[in-house]
Design a protein around this motif. Structure first.
Motif, mmCIF file in Angstrom:
data_model
loop_
_atom_site.group_PDB
_atom_site.id
_atom_site.type_symbol
_atom_site.label_atom_id
_atom_site.label_comp_id
_atom_site.label_asym_id
_atom_site.label_seq_id
_atom_site.Cartn_x
_atom_site.Cartn_y
_atom_site.Cartn_z
ATOM 1 N N SER A 1 160.077 100.536 -0.029
ATOM 2 C CA SER A 1 160.524 101.139 1.238
ATOM 3 C C SER A 1 160.162 100.247 2.425
ATOM 4 O O SER A 1 160.921 100.146 3.384
ATOM 5 C CB SER A 1 159.977 102.558 1.405
ATOM 6 N N LEU A 2 159.020 99.571 2.352
ATOM 7 C CA LEU A 2 158.645 98.664 3.448
ATOM 8 C C LEU A 2 159.619 97.489 3.532
ATOM 9 O O LEU A 2 159.977 97.035 4.614
ATOM 10 C CB LEU A 2 157.213 98.142 3.259
ATOM 11 N N ARG A 3 160.060 97.029 2.370
ATOM 12 C CA ARG A 3 161.014 95.926 2.330
ATOM 13 C C ARG A 3 162.357 96.372 2.949
ATOM 14 O O ARG A 3 162.957 95.643 3.724
ATOM 15 C CB ARG A 3 161.212 95.458 0.883
ATOM 16 N N LEU A 4 162.742 97.597 2.609
ATOM 17 C CA LEU A 4 163.995 98.110 3.183
ATOM 18 C C LEU A 4 163.866 98.279 4.701
ATOM 19 O O LEU A 4 164.803 97.972 5.459
ATOM 20 C CB LEU A 4 164.365 99.443 2.499
ATOM 21 N N CYS A 5 162.696 98.731 5.138
ATOM 22 C CA CYS A 5 162.448 98.845 6.588
ATOM 23 C C CYS A 5 162.603 97.475 7.248
ATOM 24 O O CYS A 5 163.261 97.342 8.286
ATOM 25 C CB CYS A 5 161.024 99.335 6.873
ATOM 26 N N ALA A 6 161.996 96.456 6.648
ATOM 27 C CA ALA A 6 162.045 95.104 7.227
ATOM 28 C C ALA A 6 163.497 94.617 7.322
ATOM 29 O O ALA A 6 163.891 93.997 8.314
ATOM 30 C CB ALA A 6 161.205 94.136 6.394
ATOM 31 N N ILE A 7 164.289 94.948 6.302
ATOM 32 C CA ILE A 7 165.707 94.544 6.311
ATOM 33 C C ILE A 7 166.459 95.227 7.462
ATOM 34 O O ILE A 7 167.177 94.590 8.231
ATOM 35 C CB ILE A 7 166.366 94.900 4.950
ATOM 36 N N ILE A 8 166.244 96.538 7.578
ATOM 37 C CA ILE A 8 166.942 97.285 8.643
ATOM 38 C C ILE A 8 166.503 96.768 10.018
ATOM 39 O O ILE A 8 167.324 96.581 10.918
ATOM 40 C CB ILE A 8 166.698 98.810 8.483
ATOM 41 N N GLU A 9 165.204 96.500 10.169
ATOM 42 C CA GLU A 9 164.715 95.996 11.469
ATOM 43 C C GLU A 9 165.278 94.605 11.761
ATOM 44 O O GLU A 9 165.603 94.294 12.909
ATOM 45 C CB GLU A 9 163.182 95.961 11.505
ATOM 46 N N LEU A 10 165.388 93.751 10.733
ATOM 47 C CA LEU A 10 165.953 92.407 10.946
ATOM 48 C C LEU A 10 167.386 92.516 11.463
ATOM 49 O O LEU A 10 167.771 91.819 12.408
ATOM 50 C CB LEU A 10 165.984 91.612 9.628
ATOM 51 N N ILE A 11 168.153 93.403 10.830
ATOM 52 C CA ILE A 11 169.552 93.577 11.255
ATOM 53 C C ILE A 11 169.597 94.146 12.678
ATOM 54 O O ILE A 11 170.370 93.692 13.528
ATOM 55 C CB ILE A 11 170.325 94.473 10.257
ATOM 56 N N HIS A 12 168.727 95.116 12.935
ATOM 57 C CA HIS A 12 168.681 95.715 14.277
ATOM 58 C C HIS A 12 168.294 94.663 15.329
ATOM 59 O O HIS A 12 168.932 94.562 16.388
ATOM 60 C CB HIS A 12 167.692 96.889 14.257
ATOM 61 N N LEU A 13 167.284 93.861 15.020
ATOM 62 C CA LEU A 13 166.863 92.813 15.973
ATOM 63 C C LEU A 13 167.983 91.802 16.198
ATOM 64 O O LEU A 13 168.201 91.338 17.322
ATOM 65 C CB LEU A 13 165.592 92.103 15.485
ATOM 66 N N ALA A 14 168.697 91.466 15.122
ATOM 67 C CA ALA A 14 169.836 90.539 15.258
ATOM 68 C C ALA A 14 170.856 91.110 16.237
ATOM 69 O O ALA A 14 171.373 90.409 17.106
ATOM 70 C CB ALA A 14 170.487 90.314 13.893
ATOM 71 N N SER A 15 171.109 92.423 16.091
ATOM 72 C CA SER A 15 172.116 93.032 16.972
ATOM 73 C C SER A 15 171.638 93.017 18.429
ATOM 74 O O SER A 15 172.433 92.824 19.341
ATOM 75 C CB SER A 15 172.481 94.443 16.497
#
Ligand code: FPP
Ligand code: MG
Length: 297
Positions: free
Chosen positions: A48-62
């Motif tokens: 779940s932490l890995r999935l959080c990091a993925i979602i945050e990376l995409i959000h930060l990119a946006s």
């Protein structure tokens, strides 16, 4: 939340390009609303932490791309990446973050990967809708609501849906929770742009109007002004406002109850979010809605 930052740094460091890692360390990682939501639904695990990091990376990119599109010099009270490193690097770092995010996402179950990637397509469409709506003074409330749904709520909706999917809860109910939480979140963000001072906001006050963003409080304001005042408001569209003009907007907002109406709408969305998952009695998710809504306007 520090663990999520660590995973994000590790993901980017794995790419082996020091300059990208270096610039990435200048990106402020923010409140992590989406991660908090996911962890409250599924609990903490390596996955779940890995999935959080993925979602945050995409959000930060946006957000990196959004600051270029909006020409924003500040993000969360600090100079934005485009202001410090230039637009080229902000765009390319955004591309690196979301590409790595998608690479890591591809290791998850296809249902999860599809839920998130579909949301990111919609998020991008939402940003384009925002750009299109900002061309002229938009007075269409439905167009505004659709745009904020795409731009902001879909990724929060998908996060909640993925959380439910991972834990065997009712995906539709959680999707609905995330959608309404996301809509309320963006609406409140748009209200705070008017009601909060620049220091608290971490960016200039009333910057939405300057950027051409006619958010819900402005639409209510427009609807309730006479012809002369409407003309005056239109003249402030995309303009650099002086303090007298800021005071004028705020006093008209107050006289027409435009902020109050918008807050009421945000509260109704919050209520819908709570109702969607009321049967589960997850107090932390209830708290997430109330702490967002009961803020200092
Ligand atoms: C902030 O809105 C912007 C978003 C929530 C979405 C931005 C989406 C893109 C740029 C699409 C590209 C996507 C990827 C993955 C690169 P805002 O400007 O209203 O809020 P702000 O005050 O935080 O800037
Ligand atoms: Mg912006």
């Amino acid at each position: 939340m520090d663990k999520i930052d660590e995973i994000m740094y590790q993901f980017i460091d794995e790419l082996g390009y020091d300059r990208a890692s270096e610039i990435f360390r200048n990106v402020s990682s923010g409140k992590k609303l989406r991660s908090k939501l996911l962890l409250k639904i599924v609990g903490e695990s390596e996955e779940s932490l890995r999935l959080c990091a993925i979602i945050e990376l995409i959000h930060l990119a946006s957000l990196l791309h959004d600051d270029v599109i909006d020409n924003s010099d500040t993000r969360r009270g600090k100079p934005s990446i485009n202001a410090t490193f230039g637009t080229k690097r902000a765009i390319m770092l955004g591309d690196i973050l979301y590409s790595k995010g998608f690479y890591e996402l591809s290791k998850f179950d296809p249902k999860i990967a599809q839920n998130i990637s579909d949301a990111v397509c919609k998020l991008s469409i939402g940003e384009m809708m925002d750009v299109e709506l900002s061309r002229d003074f938009n007075t269409d409330k439905e167009a505004y609501r659709t745009m904020i749904y795409y731009k902001t709520a879909v990724l929060i909706e998908a996060t909640a849906a993925v959380g439910a999917n991972l834990t065997g809860l009712d995906e539709e109910k959680f999707r609905n929770y995330g959608k309404n939480l996301g809509l309320a979140f963006q609406l409140i963000d748009d209200i705070l742009d008017i009601t909060q001072d620049a220091q608290t906001l971490g960016k200039p006050n009333l910057s939405d109007l300057k950027e051409g963003k006619v958010t819900l409080p402005y639409i209510y304001l427009y609807e309730n002004l006479g012809d002369e005042d409407r003309g005056r408001l239109m003249n402030l569209f995309k303009a650099e406002l002086n303090s007298a003009q800021i005071d004028w907007v705020k006093s008209k907002m107050s006289r027409t109850s435009s902020i109050e109406r918008s807050i009421k709408e945000a509260k109704e969305l919050g209520k819908k979010a709570l109702e969607s998952i009321a049967q589960y009695n997850i107090s932390e998710l209830d708290h997430m809605v109330s702490s967002m809504i009961d803020r200092e306007f």
